[in-house]
Design an enzyme around this catalytic site. Structure first.
Site, PDB file in Angstrom:
ATOM      1  CG  ASP A 107      -2.285   0.611   0.903  1.00  0.00           C
ATOM      2  OD1 ASP A 107      -2.378   1.855   0.999  1.00  0.00           O
ATOM      3  OD2 ASP A 107      -3.232  -0.117   0.551  1.00  0.00           O
ATOM      4  CG  HIS A 140      -5.198   3.905   0.984  1.00  0.00           C
ATOM      5  ND1 HIS A 140      -4.746   2.695   0.506  1.00  0.00           N
ATOM      6  CD2 HIS A 140      -6.528   3.928   0.718  1.00  0.00           C
ATOM      7  CE1 HIS A 140      -5.758   2.027  -0.029  1.00  0.00           C
ATOM      8  NE2 HIS A 140      -6.851   2.747   0.084  1.00  0.00           N
ATOM      9  CB  SER A 291      -9.410   0.560   0.215  1.00  0.00           C
ATOM     10  OG  SER A 291      -8.804   0.901  -0.990  1.00  0.00           O
TER      11      SER A 291
END
Length: 337
Positions: A107, A140, A291
């Site tokens: 990620d 994120h 996600s």
């Protein structure tokens, strides 16, 4: 990053991804080749079309693909999945239980946070694994790490930064990271990014790389596309593709991808988790997207894998008696946070 749009897919212009077996067949279009971790990126001569050359190489039985651009998901412009929102601190007591399960997280990286300060896995991370400090999707990876930590207490994270702060990467970067992971494969792998391919066919090099992780359960998000168009790598047969539900856990979130290629679903709307300590944020955020639904499913499988091999745990959760299945969204995994 240079990006070209082709049929609602995105590629790196002038690049074809392949292995060494195709180099001689592609020689007449080749300007240069960069090779690393078993993957070759052919840099094409001016005027050569990556999609046409890919098709010609595949007609010869060779493994080839344009170097597709992949994006972290929550990119859904104008919808609730577009950005994170500050939220008050979330109480969380670190687990004292021990788990031998390792969850791979490819990620934006993971930032320092009280939830894992002092943990063995975070202490092993180098600066190259820190979360991107700036960009539309900075934080994120840290957000997903929190969901995994809470859903699979005691599990260790194996972190590799492949997305930049805007949530962008390319297929070559991901495939190379997966090849490096063969040395120390995790039991569960979370991939909260993806994209469409130029021809809607599986990307062969990415499929090969994930298939080589024979004992790893790969969990990937179905994308914030609001469509049933196959989204890769979630649509690969070797991956558990995950769609997002709304906060009631009864209906598909309007932004979520869906279709017969989706295997599981979990809440994706307005989840709260760890985040960066910067700007308006004090280490916590609320965010929406497939996600994060994928992270809940990956965490549930990792938690179940404490007591049995990850592949068996995933099979039991996906195919067990009493599992509720929603059409085009797969088996429901309750949030349990």
């Amino acid at each position: 990053m240079d990006i070209q749009s082709v049929g609602a897919a995105f590629i790196r212009p002038g690049q074809v991804l392949t292995d060494r077996s195709a180099l001689s067949a592609a020689a007449r279009w080749t300007q240069a080749v960069s090779e690393a971790d078993g993957v070759c990126v052919i840099h094409l001569a001016p005027g050569a079309d990556p999609c046409e050359i890919t098709a010609e190489l595949r007609d010869q039985g060779l493994r080839a693909s344009p170097n597709h651009v992949l994006r972290g998901q929550p990119l859904f412009f104008g919808g609730p999945a577009s950005r994170p929102f500050p939220t008050p601190p979330i109480p969380f007591k670190k687990s004292r239980s021990r788990s031998d399960v390792v969850v791979g997280l490819l990620d934006t990286g993971v930032a320092k946070h009280p939830w894992w300060t002092g943990s063995d896995w975070y202490g092993r991370l180098g600066p190259e694994s820190s979360d991107a400090p700036e960009g539309a999707q900075a934080g994120h990876g840290t957000f997903i790490a929190g969901l995994l930590t809470r859903r699979a207490p005691g599990a260790a994270l194996q972190v590799c930064r492949v997305l930049d702060g805007d949530g962008l990467t390319d297929e070559a970067t991901v495939v190379r990271a997966l090849h490096r992971m063969l040395e120390r494969p995790p039991q569960v792998l979370n991939l909260s990014f993806g994209g469409h391919t130029f021809d809607d066919r599986p990307p062969p090099l990415l499929s090969d790389a994930l298939g080589a992780l024979t004992e790893t359960v790969t969990v990937a998000c179905a994308g914030n596309t609001g469509s049933d168009r196959p989204f890769w790598p979630a649509a690969l047969a070797c991956a558990v593709g995950v769609a997002a539900l709304d906060a009631t856990e009864q209906h598909r979130a309007p932004y979520s991808g869906y279709g017969t290629w989706v295997d599981a679903c979990a809440r994706g709307d307005w989840l709260a988790s760890s985040f960066l300590d910067a700007g308006d944020f004090a280490g916590y955020a609320a965010w929406s997207g497939t996600s994060f639904a994928a992270a809940l499913v990956a965490g549930a499988i990792a938690d179940a894998a404490r007591d049995e091999p990850a592949k068996e745990a995933a099979g039991r959760l996906l195919e067990g008696d009493g599992a509720r299945e929603i059409r085009d969204l797969g088996v429901l995994f309750p949030a349990s946070l």
